[in-house]
Enzyme design. Sequence first.
Site, short mmCIF file in Angstrom:
data_model
loop_
_atom_site.label_atom_id
_atom_site.label_comp_id
_atom_site.label_asym_id
_atom_site.label_seq_id
_atom_site.Cartn_x
_atom_site.Cartn_y
_atom_site.Cartn_z
N LEU A 10 -18.49 22.50 10.67
CA LEU A 10 -17.26 22.54 10.10
C LEU A 10 -17.17 21.21 9.26
O LEU A 10 -16.03 20.82 8.63
CB LEU A 10 -16.16 22.01 11.09
CG LEU A 10 -15.90 23.47 12.16
CD1 LEU A 10 -14.92 23.10 13.25
CD2 LEU A 10 -15.10 24.34 11.21
N GLN A 12 -18.74 19.19 5.47
CA GLN A 12 -18.44 19.56 4.06
C GLN A 12 -19.57 20.61 3.56
O GLN A 12 -18.89 21.39 2.85
CB GLN A 12 -19.07 18.27 3.13
CG GLN A 12 -18.61 18.46 1.59
CD GLN A 12 -19.17 17.22 0.72
OE1 GLN A 12 -19.99 16.57 1.38
NE2 GLN A 12 -18.84 17.31 -0.50
N TYR A 143 -29.40 5.68 8.22
CA TYR A 143 -29.46 7.34 7.88
C TYR A 143 -30.72 7.50 6.79
O TYR A 143 -31.29 8.61 7.52
CB TYR A 143 -28.44 7.41 6.98
CG TYR A 143 -28.11 8.80 6.21
CD1 TYR A 143 -27.82 9.69 6.92
CD2 TYR A 143 -28.02 9.06 4.79
CE1 TYR A 143 -27.62 10.91 6.35
CE2 TYR A 143 -27.90 10.16 4.04
CZ TYR A 143 -27.64 11.17 4.88
OH TYR A 143 -27.39 12.34 4.37
N LYS A 147 -33.82 10.30 8.20
CA LYS A 147 -33.98 11.30 7.08
C LYS A 147 -35.51 11.36 6.66
O LYS A 147 -35.89 12.31 6.73
CB LYS A 147 -33.07 11.39 5.92
CG LYS A 147 -31.76 11.71 6.05
CD LYS A 147 -31.54 13.03 6.53
CE LYS A 147 -30.33 13.45 7.02
NZ LYS A 147 -30.07 14.98 7.25
P1 NAD Z 1 -20.45 16.28 7.38
O1 NAD Z 1 -20.45 15.00 7.79
O2 NAD Z 1 -19.49 16.57 6.32
O3 NAD Z 1 -20.62 17.33 8.47
C1 NAD Z 1 -21.60 16.91 9.54
C2 NAD Z 1 -20.84 17.61 10.84
O4 NAD Z 1 -21.75 17.40 11.74
C3 NAD Z 1 -19.61 17.36 11.16
O5 NAD Z 1 -18.75 18.36 11.33
C4 NAD Z 1 -19.56 16.72 12.55
O6 NAD Z 1 -18.57 16.98 13.40
C5 NAD Z 1 -20.78 17.48 13.23
N1 NAD Z 1 -21.46 16.79 14.15
C6 NAD Z 1 -21.86 15.35 14.28
N2 NAD Z 1 -22.51 15.02 15.23
C7 NAD Z 1 -22.85 16.37 15.94
C8 NAD Z 1 -23.27 16.74 16.96
N3 NAD Z 1 -23.82 15.70 17.79
N4 NAD Z 1 -23.40 17.98 17.35
C9 NAD Z 1 -22.82 18.68 16.49
N5 NAD Z 1 -22.21 18.54 15.53
C10 NAD Z 1 -22.18 17.35 15.18
O7 NAD Z 1 -21.79 16.35 6.51
P2 NAD Z 1 -22.43 17.32 5.41
O8 NAD Z 1 -22.07 16.77 4.02
O9 NAD Z 1 -22.03 18.65 5.75
O10 NAD Z 1 -23.95 17.17 5.66
C11 NAD Z 1 -24.70 18.26 6.20
C12 NAD Z 1 -26.35 17.95 6.05
O11 NAD Z 1 -26.39 17.63 4.72
C13 NAD Z 1 -26.63 16.51 6.80
O12 NAD Z 1 -27.87 16.45 7.49
C14 NAD Z 1 -26.65 15.48 5.76
O13 NAD Z 1 -27.31 14.51 5.83
C15 NAD Z 1 -27.03 16.48 4.52
N6 NAD Z 1 -26.73 15.91 3.11
C16 NAD Z 1 -25.51 15.92 2.59
C17 NAD Z 1 -25.00 15.56 1.45
C18 NAD Z 1 -23.65 15.28 1.11
O14 NAD Z 1 -23.37 14.70 0.05
N7 NAD Z 1 -22.68 16.00 1.69
C19 NAD Z 1 -26.17 14.83 0.68
C20 NAD Z 1 -27.42 14.77 1.16
C21 NAD Z 1 -27.65 15.38 2.45
N1 SER Z 2 -23.90 12.16 -0.04
C1 SER Z 2 -24.77 11.55 0.99
C2 SER Z 2 -24.19 10.42 1.57
O1 SER Z 2 -23.91 9.56 0.71
C3 SER Z 2 -26.36 11.42 0.73
O2 SER Z 2 -27.20 11.80 1.64
O3 SER Z 2 -24.48 9.65 2.65
#
Ligand code: NAD
Ligand code: SER
Length: 320
Positions: A10, A12, A143, A147
Amino acid sequence: MRKILITGGLGQIGSELTKKMRDIYGNDNVVMSDMKAKDTHKDLIESGPFEVLDILDKEKMGNVIEKYKINTVVNLAAILSAVGEAKPGLCYDVNMNGLYNVLELGREKDLSVFTPSSIAVFGESTPKDKTPQDTIMRPETMYGVTKVAGENLCDYYHRKFGVDTRGVRFPGLISNDTLPGGGTTDYAVHIYYEALRKKKYTSFIDKGTQMDMMYMPDALNAIVQLLEADPTRLKHRNAFNITAMSFDPEDMAASIRKHIPEFQLDYDVDPVRQSIANSWPNSLDDSEARAQWDWNPEYLLDDVTADMLEKLRIKLNIMC
Ligand code: NAD
Ligand code: SER
């Protein structure tokens, strides 16, 4: 046929990846899960199987995998950079122990596992421009530490146990469905909402701060493309640099002014997020992803701006 479990579905990325994967693999073959259901995503939750699942509960995750005969886990559950600095213990627990549970189940049940990494793996001592695929990784955030360790753990499970682990280092992701979950690059999403609502935005990231970014449709394509890539071509399974563009807040403002000429940008810099941003690269070299699995993003900044403003006008019901 793939039977996929998405954790953190749920968030991003997950809220949009679930839709895309259900379109490709079939609604019943993509199980979405998260800590709890959210009313905001009722339609998505009801469009296929949904499970309340904490990735720290390995036994329940194993039961869900058995129940739906899962063969692929896309592990999106995580704590991102800014929240991770406020709650380092939680960040360690979810990003390390949660990933360990996923990988152990991957080993026990012969699963494919996709886990995103991040530009946060890099730090002050990393070359800042055209940051190479293989380089110095000494991150300054919890973080980033989780990673880097996660990339290594995923590589280890592939080498030692033959688990089909794959992943990319995402830059900041820009999207219009679900708001970002507490990262450093979140300004690049918030700015579009505020440009439409108030015609001005106060940025917590300072002018001149270049960071890599990507539009969500490219990010979703990257996940599916790498998941389906020919394994014999992959040398860097879990840590592919990928990017689409690099810019600072002033570049965003200039792009927005092509649509909203009166848009104003000012600054109230957040020292925590600014110091994280300062430690990350200005721009990544993603040539290995291009060579090994034909990575080729479509959206540049002006394309993103046009699409974001069009979609958000409808979502926010602002027709100016
Ligand atoms: P987000 O924070 O939008 O979503 C993360 C989800 O994980 C949330 O819905 C939260 O409820 C859930 N969550 C947290 N703890 C949990 C647990 N113990 N068990 C189950 N669910 C849990 O993050 P995102 O942006 O969707 O990121 C997803 C992945 O992509 C992550 O590994 C993040 O590090 C990576 N990432 C995202 C970005 C970005 O800009 N969005 C950039 C680099 C890497
Ligand atoms: N968008 C992410 C953050 O700012 C990069 O992993 O944490």
